[in-house]
Design a protein around this motif. Sequence first.
Motif, PDB file in Angstrom:
ATOM      1  N   GLY A 124       0.805  -1.209   0.000  1.00 51.88           N
ATOM      2  CA  GLY A 124       0.000   0.000   0.000  1.00 51.88           C
ATOM      3  C   GLY A 124       0.843   1.266   0.000  1.00 51.88           C
ATOM      4  N   VAL A 125       1.887   1.296   0.820  1.00 59.36           N
ATOM      5  CA  VAL A 125       2.777   2.455   0.872  1.00 59.36           C
ATOM      6  C   VAL A 125       3.479   2.649  -0.471  1.00 59.36           C
ATOM      7  CG1 VAL A 125       4.906   3.337   1.894  1.00 59.36           C
ATOM      8  CG2 VAL A 125       3.104   2.429   3.367  1.00 59.36           C
ATOM      9  N   GLU A 126       3.964   1.562  -1.049  1.00 61.02           N
ATOM     10  CA  GLU A 126       4.634   1.658  -2.343  1.00 61.02           C
ATOM     11  C   GLU A 126       3.680   2.170  -3.415  1.00 61.02           C
ATOM     12  OE1 GLU A 126       7.768   1.190  -3.013  1.00 61.02           O
ATOM     13  OE2 GLU A 126       8.431   0.403  -1.088  1.00 61.02           O
ATOM     14  N   TYR A 127       2.479   1.637  -3.433  1.00 61.43           N
ATOM     15  CA  TYR A 127       1.502   2.063  -4.441  1.00 61.43           C
ATOM     16  C   TYR A 127       1.151   3.536  -4.269  1.00 61.43           C
ATOM     17  CZ  TYR A 127       0.303  -2.292  -6.836  1.00 61.43           C
ATOM     18  OH  TYR A 127       0.314  -3.400  -7.640  1.00 61.43           O
ATOM     19  N   PHE A 128       0.902   3.971  -3.025  1.00 63.32           N
ATOM     20  CA  PHE A 128       0.443   5.334  -2.798  1.00 63.32           C
ATOM     21  C   PHE A 128       1.557   6.356  -3.016  1.00 63.32           C
ATOM     22  CE2 PHE A 128      -0.896   9.129  -0.661  1.00 63.32           C
ATOM     23  CZ  PHE A 128      -2.277   9.145  -0.777  1.00 63.32           C
ATOM     24  N   TYR A 129       2.701   6.128  -2.385  1.00 62.04           N
ATOM     25  CA  TYR A 129       3.731   7.161  -2.351  1.00 62.04           C
ATOM     26  C   TYR A 129       4.762   7.059  -3.470  1.00 62.04           C
ATOM     27  CZ  TYR A 129       2.042   8.860   2.122  1.00 62.04           C
ATOM     28  OH  TYR A 129       1.258   9.413   3.114  1.00 62.04           O
ATOM     29  N   THR A 130       4.950   5.898  -4.044  1.00 60.25           N
ATOM     30  CA  THR A 130       5.939   5.764  -5.113  1.00 60.25           C
ATOM     31  C   THR A 130       5.283   5.680  -6.482  1.00 60.25           C
ATOM     32  OG1 THR A 130       7.483   4.623  -3.630  1.00 60.25           O
ATOM     33  CG2 THR A 130       7.859   4.383  -5.980  1.00 60.25           C
ATOM     34  N   LEU A 131       4.297   4.810  -6.610  1.00 58.06           N
ATOM     35  CA  LEU A 131       3.657   4.617  -7.909  1.00 58.06           C
ATOM     36  C   LEU A 131       2.495   5.577  -8.141  1.00 58.06           C
ATOM     37  CD1 LEU A 131       3.600   0.710  -7.942  1.00 58.06           C
ATOM     38  CD2 LEU A 131       5.344   2.250  -8.858  1.00 58.06           C
ATOM     39  N   LYS A 132       2.114   6.332  -7.093  1.00 53.77           N
ATOM     40  CA  LYS A 132       1.013   7.306  -7.157  1.00 53.77           C
ATOM     41  C   LYS A 132      -0.298   6.679  -7.603  1.00 53.77           C
ATOM     42  CE  LYS A 132       3.660  10.167  -9.538  1.00 53.77           C
ATOM     43  NZ  LYS A 132       4.125  11.366 -10.282  1.00 53.77           N
TER      44      LYS A 132
ATOM     45  N   MET B 100      11.873   6.126  11.659  1.00 59.36           N
ATOM     46  CA  MET B 100      13.310   6.063  11.899  1.00 59.36           C
ATOM     47  C   MET B 100      13.903   4.665  11.858  1.00 59.36           C
ATOM     48  SD  MET B 100      13.752   9.255  12.140  1.00 59.36           S
ATOM     49  CE  MET B 100      15.476   9.323  12.607  1.00 59.36           C
ATOM     50  N   GLU B 101      13.154   3.642  12.236  1.00 64.82           N
ATOM     51  CA  GLU B 101      13.736   2.309  12.337  1.00 64.82           C
ATOM     52  C   GLU B 101      13.623   1.512  11.050  1.00 64.82           C
ATOM     53  OE1 GLU B 101      12.640   0.050  15.710  1.00 64.82           O
ATOM     54  OE2 GLU B 101      13.185   1.604  17.144  1.00 64.82           O
ATOM     55  N   ASP B 102      12.716   1.884  10.162  1.00 59.62           N
ATOM     56  CA  ASP B 102      12.613   1.201   8.879  1.00 59.62           C
ATOM     57  C   ASP B 102      13.714   1.696   7.958  1.00 59.62           C
ATOM     58  OD1 ASP B 102      10.399  -0.066   9.788  1.00 59.62           O
ATOM     59  OD2 ASP B 102       8.979   1.272   8.813  1.00 59.62           O
ATOM     60  N   VAL B 103      14.239   0.797   7.138  1.00 57.97           N
ATOM     61  CA  VAL B 103      15.310   1.169   6.226  1.00 57.97           C
ATOM     62  C   VAL B 103      14.711   1.918   5.031  1.00 57.97           C
ATOM     63  CG1 VAL B 103      17.196   0.309   4.809  1.00 57.97           C
ATOM     64  CG2 VAL B 103      16.607  -0.854   6.941  1.00 57.97           C
ATOM     65  N   PRO B 104      15.110   3.166   4.779  1.00 57.35           N
ATOM     66  CA  PRO B 104      14.467   3.955   3.723  1.00 57.35           C
ATOM     67  C   PRO B 104      15.021   3.650   2.339  1.00 57.35           C
ATOM     68  CG  PRO B 104      16.113   5.279   4.832  1.00 57.35           C
ATOM     69  CD  PRO B 104      16.093   3.934   5.540  1.00 57.35           C
ATOM     70  N   TRP B 105      14.656   2.514   1.794  1.00 55.47           N
ATOM     71  CA  TRP B 105      15.143   2.151   0.463  1.00 55.47           C
ATOM     72  C   TRP B 105      14.496   2.980  -0.633  1.00 55.47           C
ATOM     73  CZ3 TRP B 105      19.455  -0.187   0.622  1.00 55.47           C
ATOM     74  CH2 TRP B 105      19.731  -1.171   1.575  1.00 55.47           C
TER      75      TRP B 105
ATOM     76  N   LEU C 101       6.365  14.306   7.729  1.00 57.28           N
ATOM     77  CA  LEU C 101       6.786  14.928   6.473  1.00 57.28           C
ATOM     78  C   LEU C 101       8.307  15.038   6.384  1.00 57.28           C
ATOM     79  CD1 LEU C 101       4.126  17.753   6.197  1.00 57.28           C
ATOM     80  CD2 LEU C 101       4.471  15.931   4.531  1.00 57.28           C
ATOM     81  N   ARG C 102       8.941  15.265   7.505  1.00 58.52           N
ATOM     82  CA  ARG C 102      10.390  15.422   7.508  1.00 58.52           C
ATOM     83  C   ARG C 102      11.122  14.098   7.307  1.00 58.52           C
ATOM     84  NH1 ARG C 102      13.396  16.850  12.993  1.00 58.52           N
ATOM     85  NH2 ARG C 102      13.251  14.576  13.133  1.00 58.52           N
ATOM     86  N   ASP C 103      10.625  13.034   7.946  1.00 56.68           N
ATOM     87  CA  ASP C 103      11.410  11.801   8.031  1.00 56.68           C
ATOM     88  C   ASP C 103      10.879  10.632   7.230  1.00 56.68           C
ATOM     89  OD1 ASP C 103      13.137  13.028   9.860  1.00 56.68           O
ATOM     90  OD2 ASP C 103      11.860  12.480  11.554  1.00 56.68           O
ATOM     91  N   PHE C 104       9.603  10.660   6.853  1.00 60.19           N
ATOM     92  CA  PHE C 104       9.013   9.457   6.264  1.00 60.19           C
ATOM     93  C   PHE C 104       9.598   9.152   4.900  1.00 60.19           C
ATOM     94  CE2 PHE C 104       5.586   7.320   3.808  1.00 60.19           C
ATOM     95  CZ  PHE C 104       5.532   6.154   4.536  1.00 60.19           C
ATOM     96  N   ARG C 105       9.841   7.877   4.675  1.00 60.45           N
ATOM     97  CA  ARG C 105      10.220   7.357   3.361  1.00 60.45           C
ATOM     98  C   ARG C 105       9.273   6.202   3.051  1.00 60.45           C
ATOM     99  NH1 ARG C 105      12.532  11.272   4.480  1.00 60.45           N
ATOM    100  NH2 ARG C 105      14.734  11.802   4.263  1.00 60.45           N
ATOM    101  N   CYS C 106       9.212   5.809   1.789  1.00 60.20           N
ATOM    102  CA  CYS C 106       8.479   4.579   1.454  1.00 60.20           C
ATOM    103  C   CYS C 106       9.329   3.439   1.966  1.00 60.20           C
ATOM    104  CB  CYS C 106       8.241   4.462  -0.043  1.00 60.20           C
ATOM    105  SG  CYS C 106       7.145   5.714  -0.685  1.00 60.20           S
TER     106      CYS C 106
END
Length: 236
Positions: free
Chosen positions: A84-92, A147-152, A215-220
């Motif tokens: 879901g995160v990949e679809y929403f934030y990366t693939l739009k 912070m603990e997830d690896v932001p690939w 907004l500052r730290d979140f990554r997919c």
Amino acid sequence: MAETTFLDLPSEIQQLIVSCVAKNSFQDLYRLRSTCKSMRALADTPDVYYSFDLYKYPWWTGLRDTLLRRCYDVGNPSTLYIKGVEYFYTLKRHEEGLALMKRAADAGYERALYTYAMTRKLYWDDEEYFASFTREAVGTIGWLVRMEDVPWVPVVNEGFLTKKFMFMSTDRPLFYNCPCAPTLDFDWDLWQMELSKTEDMCNRCFWIKEVGLFLRDFRCATSFRPSTVGSYYYLL
């Protein structure tokens, strides 16, 4: 009194125990699988694949694509969240991504509930899901997600950047101008909002702070290397 072994327990209890082991430790599950054929069969059921938390999976063991496919097929919450995160934030692909995150959140997966709440706030100004957290809980879960997830997969799409700029121009000044609690530090450029006010800030400022940190730290963020993610979506 006769000794009772694990295999003497009712099948429902056996399955529940194995599912709990799967949720907490892949290593322990592998050890359990290796004991006998009966344990291997118990560890290869839909309940077990549903129970996995894929952020705990030791990917160096291999078979990752097969595992991801099996977990997705049974509605594993961590897999739904990742996709879901990949679809929403990366693939739009917003509609699909939001629906998957909500499924994971409704299943009680805390990472998904936090990210879904922040996403609803940012894109639809919907604060309904904020009520699902206490201040202590959102602080712990937010730190885990940010912070603990690896932001690939960094979030670099135009829509997300627009949300950042809107926040900086509208919400963030409210945080620093509100007299609810002393301002301990002020750093506009680095967004050091977690250091800026004491813990007794008002509810509005608390949630402005949390959205700002998101907004500052979140990554997919996933715990999978890029090749894994690519293979996963190819399979789906």
